[in-house]
Motif scaffolding. Structure first.
Motif, short mmCIF file in Angstrom:
data_model
loop_
_atom_site.label_atom_id
_atom_site.label_comp_id
_atom_site.label_asym_id
_atom_site.label_seq_id
_atom_site.Cartn_x
_atom_site.Cartn_y
_atom_site.Cartn_z
N HIS A 136 0.55 -1.22 -0.04
CA HIS A 136 -0.08 -0.07 -0.20
C HIS A 136 0.82 1.18 -0.07
O HIS A 136 2.03 1.06 0.24
N VAL A 150 1.05 5.37 1.44
CA VAL A 150 0.53 6.38 2.11
C VAL A 150 0.85 7.63 1.60
O VAL A 150 1.99 8.16 1.37
N SER A 184 -0.39 11.84 2.06
CA SER A 184 -1.19 12.98 2.77
C SER A 184 -2.09 12.25 3.88
O SER A 184 -3.42 12.29 3.84
N ASP A 185 -1.65 11.18 4.72
CA ASP A 185 -2.28 10.39 5.42
C ASP A 185 -3.59 9.68 5.00
O ASP A 185 -4.41 9.42 5.82
N ARG A 186 -3.36 9.47 3.54
CA ARG A 186 -4.50 8.52 2.89
C ARG A 186 -3.67 6.96 2.49
O ARG A 186 -2.57 7.18 2.15
N VAL A 187 -4.13 6.16 3.01
CA VAL A 187 -3.96 4.84 2.83
C VAL A 187 -4.43 4.41 1.36
O VAL A 187 -5.53 4.24 1.41
N LEU A 188 -3.38 4.10 0.24
CA LEU A 188 -3.87 3.93 -1.23
C LEU A 188 -3.33 2.54 -1.54
O LEU A 188 -2.43 2.32 -1.40
N SER A 189 -4.29 1.99 -2.35
CA SER A 189 -4.04 0.55 -2.99
C SER A 189 -3.21 1.03 -4.21
O SER A 189 -3.69 2.01 -4.94
N THR A 249 -2.14 8.73 -8.53
CA THR A 249 -3.39 9.41 -7.88
C THR A 249 -2.67 10.87 -7.92
O THR A 249 -1.67 11.42 -8.58
N SER A 293 -1.47 14.13 -6.04
CA SER A 293 -0.54 14.37 -5.05
C SER A 293 -1.18 15.36 -4.04
O SER A 293 -0.90 15.19 -2.82
N SER A 333 0.85 16.81 -0.37
CA SER A 333 1.73 16.16 0.34
C SER A 333 3.34 16.25 -0.25
O SER A 333 3.28 16.38 -1.41
#
Length: 572
Positions: free
Chosen positions: A434, A436, A438-443, A460, A462, A465
């Protein structure tokens, strides 16, 4: 009473009259029931009474033998001495069930008997016209039902039935054959029940020509036994075996003979090898020119029921080791120790075992080999078995080594506000990866797996971040790595726009001040100088931004491992 209430009153009154007439003082009992001395008997009984609408405050059921003899009363002091402890009202008297049990039954308990009901707050009534007597009989003979001719392997269902009068203590059944037993009970008429024991088993050749018997034991100890007809079991050939001279020399001729037990006897014999090829038909088989490569063979005996084959026959022919194989624990963790054991078929047996890698380097000598500190880079190896005739080696053995994830490389590139990151993780089993941002967990958007390496790609926005983090984990551990993001294209354009705006404003301000102030050339810079310096500032900023844009294919960190010096082996 109102006009509309009168019709309802008459309807209610008519309903009560009809209901009262429909219910009368009646009882239903058989005129006679059969019983066995020492067992028990249940007299089935139901009663009815006129419905008066009065509140009934209690129910008292009484059974009489004669007018003076009480054989059952809820007040035990009123029961005649010879019936005390032997009578029980088994029906629910409040639900008009007056069934009576006498246990144990004696020869003097012949009756006749009748029932009386006393309804508290209402009336009482004796049903003297509904008498019941008890007829004593000897223990009936059980009847056995079974299919006499069966085929081995079929499920046989045998039943043993007997009538009785004691549902609370039915007869117990004993069979001369083992199997699964089920008990069934069926209520008949006049206080009789039918008890049935069902025996289920699979027929075998051992049941052939054997009788099947059932014994019924009644309460009180009486027994009755009934034997069925003899079972006839047809079965396919069994105990198929081959008589032969096992120790032979290469090139000799061997005579083999097949025999079996069967019902009916086997009428055909077939000889096959383990690959099921047509070698010969007949009870005897002459095998000429025996070779060390002569494999196992077997004989199949056939009758009208089925067929059965013998155990494989392997001639004792001298030959070099074959079927050389390695037994080992294939799935191991990195750093563990693995025990490998080599085995083979040979005549005479192998006397030596050698372990080598595929490059031919000698690793160990002996039937067992302890491989210490297994690594993911441990290559394939094999075992060679040796006897006096020759030698043969096993197929290459490649261990399946598990290890925690390692991030081999991470790189990112950005265009406008879209960032593309590639994270390469080495692990076994493959990792879940995974990102991370901007404090987002992305697949990841794309996953590629090559050997131990898993490549995850992220596309994605940015946002704001400045860093991206790659997280990887499998059943053995986890790892993470943080990577800084370059300034994206929109931010560059914004900086250039701000710089140009600020420079233009400064030029205008200097021109205005230059017109107002004319005190000396050295007090303030000229508009030409300001424009020149501002332009240089913008170019320098643009140059710095251009240098921050990275090629996404360029490695960022120096922790990438190369496999150029590693030997890769395939477990063929």
């Amino acid at each position: 009473m109102g006009v509309f209430k009168w019709p309802l009153f008459f309807v209610f009154l008519w309903f009560k009259v009809v209901q009262t007439e429909a219910s009368t003082w009646t009882a239903t009992v058989p005129s006679s029931v059969q019983g066995i001395d020492g067992s028990c008997v249940v007299i089935p009984c139901s009663y009815n009474y006129p419905e008066s609408g009065k509140q009934i405050t209690g129910y008292t059921g009484i059974w009489y033998k004669v007018i003076e003899d009480v054989i059952y009363h809820k007040d035990k002091n009123q029961i005649k001495q010879e019936f005390k402890g032997r009578t029980e009202l088994v029906g629910d008297i409040t639900q008009k069930n007056c069934s009576l049990k006498i246990d144990p039954l004696r020869q003097s308990d012949r009756g006749p008997f009748y029932f009386r009901i006393e309804l508290g707050g209402y009336e009482r009534y004796s049903y003297r016209n509904n008498e019941v007597s008890i007829t004593f009989i000897s223990a009936p003979q059980p009847t056995v039902s079974v299919k006499e001719e069966v085929v081995e392997g079929q499920t046989v269902s045998a039943s043993c039935s007997v009538s009785h009068s004691c549902p609370s203590s039915p007869p117990e059944f004993t069979w001369t054959h083992s199997g699964e037993k089920r008990f069934q009970s069926q209520q008949l008429t006049d206080g009789q029940w039918k008890a049935t024991s069902v025996l289920t088993f699979k027929a075998t050749r051992a049941d052939h020509n054997k009788p099947l018997s059932c014994t019924g034991r009644y309460k009180g100890g009486l027994e009755r036994k009934q034997a069925s007809n003899v079972l006839k079991v047809k079965y396919a050939p069994v105990n198929v075996k081959v008589d032969y001279k096992s120790h032979v020399k290469e090139g000799e001729t061997v005579q083999l003979k097949c025999s079996s037990e069967a019902n009916p006897p086997a009428n055909s014999y077939l000889w096959k090898n383990e690959a099921c090829a047509r070698l010969h038909q007949g009870q005897s088989y002459k095998l000429t020119n025996v070779s060390r490569h002569t494999g196992a063979l077997y004989c199949t005996a056939i009758n009208t029921v089925g067929e059965s084959k013998s155990s494989p026959v392997q001639l004792n022919v001298s030959y070099a080791p074959v079927n050389v194989k390695v037994d080992y624990k294939s799935h191991v963790k990195e750093g563990e120790t693995v025990q490998l054991t080599c085995s083979s078929e040979a005549n005479p047996p192998a006397k030596s075992y050698l372990w080598k890698n595929e490059a031919g380097a000698r690793l160990h000598q002996g039937q067992s080999y302890k491989l210490i500190n297994v690594s993911r880079h441990t290559g394939a190896l094999y075992c060679t078995a040796i006897n006096t005739v020759g030698k043969r080696r096993s197929s290459p053995v490649q261990l399946n080594v598990s290890f925690a994830p390692e991030i081999k490389n991470i790189s990112c590139s950005s265009e406008d506000d879209v960032v593309k990151c590639v994270c390469i993780v080495e692990s076994s089993p493959p990792s879940m990866v995974h990102f991370v941002l901007s404090d987002r967990v992305l697949s990841s958007n794309k996953t590629e797996t090559h050997g131990f390496n898993t490549t995850e790609t992220l596309h994605t926005k940015s946002g704001s971040s400045e860093f991206v983090q790659c997280l990887a984990n499998n059943t053995l551990g986890n790892v993470s790595l943080t990577f800084p993001l370059a300034v994206n294209g929109k931010m560059q354009n914004l900086y250039i726009f701000i710089a140009i705006g600020a420079g233009t404003g400064l030029v205008i301000l200097l021109i205005v001040l230059g017109v107002v102030r004319k005190r000396g050339p050295g007090d303030l810079p000229t508009s030409h100088d300001s424009v020149t310096k501002t332009t240089e500032t913008v170019e320098f900023q643009k140059q710095m931004d251009d240098e921050d844009i990275h090629d996404p294919d360029d490695p960022i960190y120096g922790n990438m491992e190369t496999d150029c010096d590693e030997e890769i082996y395939a477990n063929v």
